[in-house]
Write a protein that holds these residues in place. Structure first.
Motif, mmCIF file in Angstrom:
data_model
loop_
_atom_site.group_PDB
_atom_site.id
_atom_site.type_symbol
_atom_site.label_atom_id
_atom_site.label_comp_id
_atom_site.label_asym_id
_atom_site.label_seq_id
_atom_site.Cartn_x
_atom_site.Cartn_y
_atom_site.Cartn_z
ATOM 1 N N LEU A 8 46.998 45.082 44.012
ATOM 2 C CA LEU A 8 46.602 44.419 44.214
ATOM 3 C C LEU A 8 45.314 43.505 43.396
ATOM 4 N N VAL A 9 44.959 41.963 42.679
ATOM 5 C CA VAL A 9 43.527 41.852 41.554
ATOM 6 C C VAL A 9 42.662 41.633 42.167
ATOM 7 N N LEU A 10 42.164 41.275 42.059
ATOM 8 C CA LEU A 10 40.706 40.621 43.261
ATOM 9 C C LEU A 10 40.297 39.905 42.208
ATOM 10 N N HIS A 11 39.285 38.991 41.788
ATOM 11 C CA HIS A 11 39.290 38.029 41.150
ATOM 12 C C HIS A 11 37.593 38.469 41.252
ATOM 13 N N GLY A 12 36.598 37.729 40.250
ATOM 14 C CA GLY A 12 35.378 37.526 39.743
ATOM 15 C C GLY A 12 34.874 36.120 41.136
ATOM 16 N N GLY A 13 34.038 36.032 40.365
ATOM 17 C CA GLY A 13 33.068 34.543 40.621
ATOM 18 C C GLY A 13 31.869 34.796 41.742
ATOM 19 N N ALA A 63 39.142 28.545 45.749
ATOM 20 C CA ALA A 63 39.677 29.202 44.506
ATOM 21 C C ALA A 63 40.344 28.760 44.172
ATOM 22 N N GLY A 64 40.417 27.860 43.029
ATOM 23 C CA GLY A 64 41.852 27.580 42.199
ATOM 24 C C GLY A 64 43.139 26.415 43.217
ATOM 25 N N ARG A 65 44.389 27.286 43.211
ATOM 26 C CA ARG A 65 45.141 26.528 44.136
ATOM 27 C C ARG A 65 44.942 26.660 45.569
ATOM 28 N N SER A 117 34.428 41.868 38.807
ATOM 29 C CA SER A 117 33.132 41.663 39.177
ATOM 30 C C SER A 117 32.909 41.155 40.459
ATOM 31 N N TRP A 118 32.838 39.838 40.364
ATOM 32 C CA TRP A 118 32.431 40.082 42.436
ATOM 33 C C TRP A 118 33.764 40.610 42.958
ATOM 34 N N GLY A 119 34.619 40.330 42.596
ATOM 35 C CA GLY A 119 35.530 41.217 43.040
ATOM 36 C C GLY A 119 35.485 42.715 43.456
ATOM 37 N N THR A 120 34.495 43.487 43.099
ATOM 38 C CA THR A 120 34.256 44.764 43.192
ATOM 39 C C THR A 120 33.518 45.039 44.232
ATOM 40 N N ILE A 121 32.415 43.348 45.007
ATOM 41 C CA ILE A 121 31.815 43.881 46.067
ATOM 42 C C ILE A 121 32.871 43.679 47.049
ATOM 43 N N ILE A 122 34.063 42.826 47.038
ATOM 44 C CA ILE A 122 34.559 42.906 47.963
ATOM 45 C C ILE A 122 35.698 44.527 47.630
ATOM 46 N N GLY A 123 35.790 44.750 46.217
ATOM 47 C CA GLY A 123 36.811 45.817 46.698
ATOM 48 C C GLY A 123 35.916 46.809 47.777
ATOM 49 N N LEU A 124 34.700 47.262 46.857
ATOM 50 C CA LEU A 124 34.375 48.559 47.722
ATOM 51 C C LEU A 124 34.105 48.674 49.483
ATOM 52 N N GLU A 125 33.893 47.346 49.836
ATOM 53 C CA GLU A 125 33.977 47.183 50.804
ATOM 54 C C GLU A 125 35.409 47.196 51.254
ATOM 55 N N VAL A 161 36.656 47.074 37.784
ATOM 56 C CA VAL A 161 35.922 45.982 36.284
ATOM 57 C C VAL A 161 35.033 45.426 35.820
ATOM 58 N N GLY A 162 33.704 45.784 35.618
ATOM 59 C CA GLY A 162 32.202 45.411 35.358
ATOM 60 C C GLY A 162 32.185 44.898 37.125
ATOM 61 N N GLN A 163 32.083 46.819 37.589
ATOM 62 C CA GLN A 163 31.648 46.612 38.889
ATOM 63 C C GLN A 163 29.935 46.633 39.343
ATOM 64 N N VAL A 164 30.028 45.639 40.361
ATOM 65 C CA VAL A 164 28.536 45.652 40.106
ATOM 66 C C VAL A 164 28.213 46.628 41.575
ATOM 67 N N VAL A 165 26.731 46.626 41.058
ATOM 68 C CA VAL A 165 26.182 47.723 41.559
ATOM 69 C C VAL A 165 24.812 47.516 42.619
ATOM 70 N N ASP A 166 24.036 46.537 41.626
ATOM 71 C CA ASP A 166 23.039 46.189 42.989
ATOM 72 C C ASP A 166 22.798 44.301 42.422
ATOM 73 N N VAL A 167 22.832 44.043 43.123
ATOM 74 C CA VAL A 167 23.841 42.075 43.253
ATOM 75 C C VAL A 167 21.999 42.068 42.950
ATOM 76 N N ILE A 168 20.922 42.227 43.572
ATOM 77 C CA ILE A 168 19.976 42.160 43.756
ATOM 78 C C ILE A 168 19.404 42.602 42.186
ATOM 79 N N GLU A 169 18.928 43.011 41.501
ATOM 80 C CA GLU A 169 18.786 43.857 40.251
ATOM 81 C C GLU A 169 19.464 42.952 39.292
ATOM 82 N N ASN A 170 20.094 42.871 39.158
ATOM 83 C CA ASN A 170 22.105 42.583 38.406
ATOM 84 C C ASN A 170 21.051 41.212 38.440
ATOM 85 N N GLU A 171 21.126 40.168 39.544
ATOM 86 C CA GLU A 171 20.082 38.826 39.449
ATOM 87 C C GLU A 171 18.895 38.405 38.974
#
Length: 283
Positions: free
Chosen positions: A87-92, A122-124, A166-174, A189-199
């Motif tokens: 299962l693939v969780l897309h970004g955004g 998202a999308g369809r 990306s965004w999907g990695t946040i969902i994935g870890l949860e 893939v493109g693992q998000v580690v710290d959303v606040i510091e990233n911004e």
């Protein structure tokens, strides 16, 4: 005790992730930087709409299912339906990409039944009828959990593999934290580690480049929105769009042979989204 069990399960999943990557990298077609995937980008044309079945129980299907009361679209592609589910969780959020992995990393379908999902809104899966208050992290995690249960029941699997981008990695870890019993392994893939510091770092990068290039318009826009606070929030919602726009302008958006704009153009004009261009852009 419950927390310790959860941590042990999470560790097992991470080890599984490493083993999965090693397995994929045994075949040079999966190697990082492979010319095969790069040269295939935007060139491969596939009919992803109709289900096909063959001698090896192939499956190529695009369908809408009900997830927590909202119709959401998934694509299912694989050369043998008895293979493990991936299962693939897309970004955004909202970066729908149903055909992207199939067109550019189709080799995965030799080993897995690959499921891509346009998340709610998202999308369809976009519709104006989705309650805005439902667009929360907990809801996306719940949707992913329900989709996981559907896939396990539909294909008779005890567990599945999971990839987040990306965004999907946040969902994935949860997901792997809350439901470790559902997954064989997880790949970020493109693992998000710290959303606040990233911004905050994105803002700092854009402002530094703007000053170096004496780009007065960019300096003005960034000064107007201000640096994200300790919660990663701007003075108003426009800050996120302005920062990512200028990060892209100063070439900090995407590294590789293709730009984000080219990928977005490819997705918007793809057969999968030919009747959903408005929804894809709105989502």
């Amino acid at each position: 005790m419950k927390k310790a069990i959860k941590l042990i399960a999470l560790a097992i999943l991470i080890i599984g992730c490493v083993l999965l990557i090693i397995h994929l990298l045994k075949d040079s077609k999966f190697a990082v930087g492979s010319d095969l995937a790069a040269e295939a980008m935007l060139k491969k044309s596939s009919n992803l709409i109709n289900r096909k079945t063959g001698e090896n129980n192939e499956i190529f299907e695009l369908k809408k299912i009900n997830i927590n009361g909202v119709g959401q679209w998934i694509s299912i592609y694989g050369h043998n339906a008895s293979n493990p589910i991936l299962l693939v969780l897309h970004g955004g959020p909202g970066y729908a990409m149903l055909p992207l992995l199939h067109d550019n990393n189709g080799e995965l379908e030799n080993y897995f039944t690959v499921v891509n999902w346009d998340q709610r809104g998202a999308g369809r899966s976009y519709t104006e009828n989705i309650p805005p208050e439902s667009m929360t992290m907990s809801q996306f995690v719940s949707d992913a959990h329900e989709l996981t249960k559907f896939l396990k029941e539909e294909y008779g699997k005890d567990k599945i593999y999971l990839i987040g981008h990306s965004w999907g990695t946040i969902i994935g870890l949860e997901l792997i934290s809350d439901y470790p019993e559902d997954y064989l392994s997880y790949v970020g893939v493109g693992q998000v580690v710290d959303v606040i510091e990233n911004e905050q770092l994105s803002y700092d990068f854009a402002l530094k480049k703007a000053i170096e290039e004496d780009n007065k318009q960019a300096i003005y826009e960034l000064s107007t929105i201000g640096r994200p606070d300790e919660n990663g929030e701007y003075m108003d919602e426009s800050g996120y769009g302005i920062t990512i726009k200028l990060v892209g302008y100063f070439e900090g958006d995407l590294f590789g042979k293709k730009s984000t704009a080219e990928i977005e153009e490819y997705l918007i004009n793809h057969e999968v989204y030919k009747d959903y261009k408005t929804e894809l852009e709105a989502g």
